[in-house]
Scaffold this active site. Structure first.
Site, PDB file in Angstrom:
ATOM      1  N   THR A 139       0.817  -1.210   0.000  1.00 20.59           N
ATOM      2  CA  THR A 139       0.000   0.000   0.000  1.00 20.59           C
ATOM      3  C   THR A 139       0.855   1.267   0.000  1.00 20.59           C
ATOM      4  O   THR A 139       2.011   1.233   0.446  1.00 20.59           O
ATOM      5  CB  THR A 139      -0.902  -0.007   1.255  1.00 20.59           C
ATOM      6  OG1 THR A 139      -1.543   1.250   1.402  1.00 20.59           O
ATOM      7  CG2 THR A 139      -0.088  -0.249   2.524  1.00 20.59           C
ATOM      8  N   ASP A 140       0.250   2.369  -0.442  1.00 24.30           N
ATOM      9  CA  ASP A 140       0.950   3.660  -0.370  1.00 24.30           C
ATOM     10  C   ASP A 140       1.058   4.173   1.069  1.00 24.30           C
ATOM     11  O   ASP A 140       1.843   5.076   1.361  1.00 24.30           O
ATOM     12  CB  ASP A 140       0.251   4.709  -1.249  1.00 24.30           C
ATOM     13  CG  ASP A 140      -1.228   4.915  -0.925  1.00 24.30           C
ATOM     14  OD1 ASP A 140      -1.754   4.269   0.002  1.00 24.30           O
ATOM     15  OD2 ASP A 140      -1.877   5.731  -1.617  1.00 24.30           O
ATOM     16  N   GLU A 141       0.283   3.582   1.983  1.00 25.71           N
ATOM     17  CA  GLU A 141       0.256   4.105   3.359  1.00 25.71           C
ATOM     18  C   GLU A 141       1.574   3.900   4.101  1.00 25.71           C
ATOM     19  O   GLU A 141       1.821   4.544   5.114  1.00 25.71           O
ATOM     20  CB  GLU A 141      -0.910   3.486   4.143  1.00 25.71           C
ATOM     21  CG  GLU A 141      -2.238   3.818   3.501  1.00 25.71           C
ATOM     22  CD  GLU A 141      -3.434   3.604   4.431  1.00 25.71           C
ATOM     23  OE1 GLU A 141      -3.264   3.719   5.653  1.00 25.71           O
ATOM     24  OE2 GLU A 141      -4.522   3.329   3.917  1.00 25.71           O
ATOM     25  N   TYR A 165      -1.942  -0.429  11.003  1.00 26.28           N
ATOM     26  CA  TYR A 165      -2.081  -1.084   9.695  1.00 26.28           C
ATOM     27  C   TYR A 165      -0.870  -0.813   8.808  1.00 26.28           C
ATOM     28  O   TYR A 165      -0.211  -1.736   8.321  1.00 26.28           O
ATOM     29  CB  TYR A 165      -3.361  -0.614   8.995  1.00 26.28           C
ATOM     30  CG  TYR A 165      -3.352  -0.874   7.503  1.00 26.28           C
ATOM     31  CD1 TYR A 165      -3.178  -2.168   7.007  1.00 26.28           C
ATOM     32  CD2 TYR A 165      -3.493   0.165   6.589  1.00 26.28           C
ATOM     33  CE1 TYR A 165      -3.148  -2.412   5.641  1.00 26.28           C
ATOM     34  CE2 TYR A 165      -3.478  -0.076   5.218  1.00 26.28           C
ATOM     35  CZ  TYR A 165      -3.299  -1.362   4.747  1.00 26.28           C
ATOM     36  OH  TYR A 165      -3.252  -1.603   3.397  1.00 26.28           O
ATOM     37  N   SER A 166      -0.550   0.478   8.607  1.00 30.63           N
ATOM     38  CA  SER A 166       0.547   0.787   7.677  1.00 30.63           C
ATOM     39  C   SER A 166       1.895   0.322   8.239  1.00 30.63           C
ATOM     40  O   SER A 166       2.772  -0.085   7.474  1.00 30.63           O
ATOM     41  CB  SER A 166       0.571   2.279   7.335  1.00 30.63           C
ATOM     42  OG  SER A 166       0.609   3.082   8.481  1.00 30.63           O
ATOM     43  N   SER A 168       2.322  -2.414   9.967  1.00 30.97           N
ATOM     44  CA  SER A 168       2.394  -3.863   9.725  1.00 30.97           C
ATOM     45  C   SER A 168       2.681  -4.158   8.254  1.00 30.97           C
ATOM     46  O   SER A 168       3.418  -5.092   7.927  1.00 30.97           O
ATOM     47  CB  SER A 168       1.104  -4.557  10.170  1.00 30.97           C
ATOM     48  OG  SER A 168      -0.005  -4.170   9.376  1.00 30.97           O
ATOM     49  N   LYS A 169       2.140  -3.332   7.345  1.00 28.98           N
ATOM     50  CA  LYS A 169       2.441  -3.518   5.928  1.00 28.98           C
ATOM     51  C   LYS A 169       3.890  -3.128   5.626  1.00 28.98           C
ATOM     52  O   LYS A 169       4.568  -3.786   4.830  1.00 28.98           O
ATOM     53  CB  LYS A 169       1.479  -2.695   5.060  1.00 28.98           C
ATOM     54  CG  LYS A 169       0.066  -3.241   5.005  1.00 28.98           C
ATOM     55  CD  LYS A 169      -0.030  -4.651   4.430  1.00 28.98           C
ATOM     56  CE  LYS A 169       0.149  -4.690   2.923  1.00 28.98           C
ATOM     57  NZ  LYS A 169      -0.103  -6.057   2.376  1.00 28.98           N
ATOM     58  N   ARG A 297     -10.415  10.544  12.803  1.00 30.11           N
ATOM     59  CA  ARG A 297      -9.816   9.386  13.459  1.00 30.11           C
ATOM     60  C   ARG A 297      -8.393   9.726  13.891  1.00 30.11           C
ATOM     61  O   ARG A 297      -7.737  10.600  13.295  1.00 30.11           O
ATOM     62  CB  ARG A 297      -9.840   8.172  12.537  1.00 30.11           C
ATOM     63  CG  ARG A 297      -8.868   8.200  11.384  1.00 30.11           C
ATOM     64  CD  ARG A 297      -8.983   6.910  10.594  1.00 30.11           C
ATOM     65  NE  ARG A 297      -8.163   6.943   9.397  1.00 30.11           N
ATOM     66  CZ  ARG A 297      -8.517   6.351   8.262  1.00 30.11           C
ATOM     67  NH1 ARG A 297      -9.654   5.716   8.148  1.00 30.11           N
ATOM     68  NH2 ARG A 297      -7.706   6.398   7.222  1.00 30.11           N
TER      69      ARG A 297
END
Length: 359
Positions: A139-141, A165-166, A168-169, A297
């Site tokens: 992902t780009d995140e 999330y980002s 962990s990616k 958020r």
């Protein structure tokens, strides 16, 4: 150990949004068979693939990528020529409330796959090893957040993930890179911008807005609605992955984007305008009267943008859909597939999975 690598590809997470679109496109465009390994968590839905369920080139295996014994068995039995790795927890809001699953699937799961792919690769003949590929979808995140005037993310942008999330990616990307450099595993990594299109779970912005607007429910927009994302129609993303798989340079990363930077508010306005045209008798029209600003958020990245010049220059790939054509196709799909939407929202497909697979 016997070799004779098959023509088959192994897809992980192929019952999810992007994975199922990829498999549908693959079966339509490619000659190789597909084995889909999916755990069938809340966002994995076999109904996404019911149109090809009986196709001779498609098979499904329910299972978890963290289960190394299962992965090893599948690799030895099926002898795939490629692994295309989609399986991931991917919803930022869920990662804020419960990061454990993200670490388990995105980091430990990718590690399990890499370890088993490495063992499998070492069992192949030299000729087979040359054609084997491990493609990791990211992902780009992982690149963090951009200011309004910052240049777009390139493949050389330093990682600066801001959510569980980002992070962990990002960790999984680093593992993939390390396995190429340390062990010579023939890896490819793609980092994509926001996807939208058919079969997307309704927790994500675009399907959520479509479904809420049709039902006269509030359209929640975080903060001031000015967060910018680069939006890409999912079929474009799938064609880019197919291109990278066949032509990408080993060990390299390719950024994939839709070249459509839009604020969240612009997205919501566009969907509302389409629904005004397509569903003039909904409970609330104009639909944009339903927009409700909600508390932002935590750690909400302000802007993402992708520099896609590398994949354009080296692999001659560009997105086919404009945002206008892609969003119209998407809205129409959701309006024409109310049974799928109802099934997902009612949890009916979860009961079916529980019965079918004892999850």
């Amino acid at each position: 150990m016997h070799t004779n690598m098959q023509n088959l590809i192994l897809v992980t997470g192929g019952a999810g949004f992007i994975g199922s679109n990829f498999i549908l496109q693959w079966i339509k465009r490619e000659s190789s068979p597909v084995l889909n390994l999916d755990k069938l968590t809340y966002a994995g839905n076999p109904r996404n693939l019911e149109s090809i369920a009986a196709h001779p080139a498609y098979r499904f295996q329910q299972g978890d990528i963290v289960d190394r014994d299962l992965v090893q068995t599948l690799l030895q039995r099926e002898r795939p020529r490629a692994i295309v790795h989609f399986a991931a927890e991917s919803h930022v809001d869920r990662s804020i409330h419960g990061p454990d699953d993200f670490v388990r699937t995105n980091i430990n799961g990718t590690f399990s796959l890499l370890e088993e792919a490495r063992a499998y690769c070492s069992s192949l003949s030299e000729a087979e090893r040359k054609t084997f590929r491990f493609l990791h979808v990211s992902t780009d995140e992982v690149y963090g957040s951009l200011g309004p005037d910052d240049p777009a993310f390139s493949e050389a942008t330093p990682y600066a993930p801001n959510s569980p999330y980002s992070a962990s990616k990002a960790a999984s990307d680093h593992l993939v890179r390390a396995y190429h450099h340390t062990y010579g595993l023939p890896t490819l990594t793609t980092n994509c911008s926001n996807n939208y299109g058919p079969y997307q779970f309704p927790e994500k912005l675009i399907p959520l807005i479509i479904l809420n607007a049709c039902n006269g429910k509030p359209l929640p927009v975080y903060g001031d609605g000015q967060n910018v994302r680069d939006w890409m129609y999912v079929e474009d993303h799938c064609s880019a992955i197919r291109t990278v798989l066949s032509e990408g340079r080993l060990g390299d990363t390719y950024n994939i984007g839709g070249c459509n930077q839009k604020t969240n508010l612009e997205i919501v306005d566009t969907v509302c305008a389409l629904l005004d045209e397509l569903r003039p008798s909904d409970p609330v029209v104009p639909h944009r009267d339903l927009i409700t600003f909600v508390k932002d958020r935590p750690g909400h990245d302000r802007r993402y943008a992708m520099d896609t010049r590398k994949i354009e220059r080296e692999l001659h790939w560009r997105p086919k859909e404009t945002f206008e054509t892609g969003i119209r196709r998407t809205v129409n799909w959701y309006l024409q597939h109310e049974d799928w939407v109802q099934d997902v929202n009612s949890g009916g497909y979860r009961q079916w999975i529980a019965k079918q697979y004892s999850v």
